[in-house]
Scaffold this motif. Structure first.
Motif, short mmCIF file in Angstrom:
data_model
loop_
_atom_site.label_atom_id
_atom_site.label_comp_id
_atom_site.label_asym_id
_atom_site.label_seq_id
_atom_site.Cartn_x
_atom_site.Cartn_y
_atom_site.Cartn_z
N ARG A 109 0.84 -1.20 0.00
CA ARG A 109 0.00 0.00 0.00
C ARG A 109 0.88 1.26 0.00
O ARG A 109 0.56 2.26 -0.65
N ALA A 110 1.99 1.21 0.73
CA ALA A 110 2.89 2.36 0.76
C ALA A 110 3.51 2.60 -0.60
O ALA A 110 3.73 3.76 -1.01
N LEU A 111 3.80 1.51 -1.33
CA LEU A 111 4.40 1.63 -2.66
C LEU A 111 3.35 1.79 -3.75
O LEU A 111 3.70 2.00 -4.92
N ASN A 112 2.08 1.67 -3.36
CA ASN A 112 0.96 1.75 -4.31
C ASN A 112 1.10 0.71 -5.42
O ASN A 112 0.83 0.97 -6.59
N ARG A 113 1.48 -0.50 -5.00
CA ARG A 113 1.59 -1.60 -5.94
C ARG A 113 0.43 -2.56 -5.75
O ARG A 113 0.03 -2.86 -4.62
N PHE A 114 -0.10 -3.06 -6.84
CA PHE A 114 -1.19 -4.04 -6.75
C PHE A 114 -1.34 -4.73 -8.10
O PHE A 114 -0.94 -4.20 -9.14
N THR A 115 -1.88 -5.93 -8.06
CA THR A 115 -2.10 -6.67 -9.29
C THR A 115 -3.25 -6.05 -10.07
O THR A 115 -4.10 -5.35 -9.51
N ALA A 116 -3.31 -6.36 -11.34
CA ALA A 116 -4.33 -5.75 -12.20
C ALA A 116 -5.75 -6.12 -11.77
O ALA A 116 -6.69 -5.36 -12.01
N TRP A 117 -5.91 -7.29 -11.14
CA TRP A 117 -7.24 -7.74 -10.74
C TRP A 117 -7.55 -7.46 -9.27
O TRP A 117 -8.58 -7.86 -8.77
N GLY A 118 -6.64 -6.78 -8.57
CA GLY A 118 -6.90 -6.38 -7.20
C GLY A 118 -6.33 -7.33 -6.16
O GLY A 118 -5.90 -8.44 -6.48
N GLU A 119 -6.30 -6.88 -4.91
CA GLU A 119 -5.75 -7.65 -3.80
C GLU A 119 -6.65 -7.55 -2.58
O GLU A 119 -7.41 -6.60 -2.43
N TRP A 120 -6.54 -8.56 -1.70
CA TRP A 120 -7.33 -8.52 -0.47
C TRP A 120 -6.60 -9.20 0.66
O TRP A 120 -5.70 -10.01 0.45
N THR A 121 -6.99 -8.87 1.90
CA THR A 121 -6.47 -9.52 3.10
C THR A 121 -7.51 -9.40 4.19
O THR A 121 -8.55 -8.74 4.03
#
Length: 234
Positions: A109-121
């Motif tokens: 989140r700090a790096l603003n990185r995520f997969t194209a289809w989104g992430e969850w936890t």
């Protein structure tokens, strides 16, 4: 069968006095206190620890508003299914990526990185989803219901509260489980009773999943039914 009926059968099998009630004056009845504890433990063990029962499978959907990233889990949520994904409506071919490590989640989140289809936890009874779902975008997943008891007073719960309450799944399997576990706790021979329970569990588990169906003319096994006669309709 109600919990009272099942406890009577268990008492008859293990050689203790049959009750007229499980809950009446239970504080002064050690045997019924132990029976109630065992009934709850065995019911929950069967419901949550052995498999994902179709009767307890539920589906939840979160709807985005363009701002919210944390969504409260359903009130009846027990756990995710053994094999499941969280599906974003904007990515029907690929479920969102699960990030199990919270430190990694915060770093991404700090790096603003995520997969194209989104992430969850999962954090604190909530599901976190990133990036933010636009208004109308949904996230859908399957989970296991924590309520395995049908309450005589109405509705469902995760523990027995009255003599008329019943187990949501197979009562015979539940009864056999209580018999072997009671004997094991009391130091009596229980191997044969545990075997009967395991046989019942295997049988009920096998019948819990629908039989496979194929579209075609050559079954892959004797247990498969052909959905359409040959030739396959177009």
């Amino acid at each position: 069968m109600t919990i009272l009926s099942v406890v009577k059968d268990v008492c008859a099998a293990v050689g203790v006095l049959l009750p007229t009630s499980v809950f009446t004056n239970i504080t002064g009845n050690r045997t019924m206190t132990e029976m109630l504890s065992l009934a709850n433990e065995m019911a929950q063990r069967i419901a949550y620890d052995t498999r994902d029962w179709t009767r307890l499978k539920k589906i939840a959907t979160f709807t985005g508003d363009g701002v919210k990233t944390a969504f409260d889990l359903p009130a009846n949520y027990k756990r995710m299914l053994l094999t499941t994904g969280v599906w974003r409506s904007t990515s029907p071919l690929q479920p969102m990526t699960f990030v199990p490590d919270l430190n990694e989640w915060m770093q991404r989140r700090a790096l603003n990185r995520f997969t194209a289809w989104g992430e969850w936890t999962m954090v604190g009874g909530q599901m976190l989803i990133f990036p933010v779902m636009a208004a109308g975008v949904t996230a859908t997943f399957a989970y296991l219901d924590k309520n395995c008891v049908t309450l005589a007073s109405g509705g469902v719960g995760d523990a027995f509260l009255a003599d008329g309450d019943s187990f949501l799944l197979d009562e015979r399997m539940w009864k056999l489980g209580m018999i072997w576990q009671w004997k094991a706790l009391k130091g009596s021979p229980y191997a044969e009773d545990m075997g009967s329970y395991e046989d019942a569990l295997a049988m009920v588990s096998g019948h819990d999943s629908p039989s496979p169906i194929i579209v075609g003319h050559t079954p892959i096994s004797q247990s498969v039914r052909v959905a359409y006669p040959y030739p396959v309709p177009t």
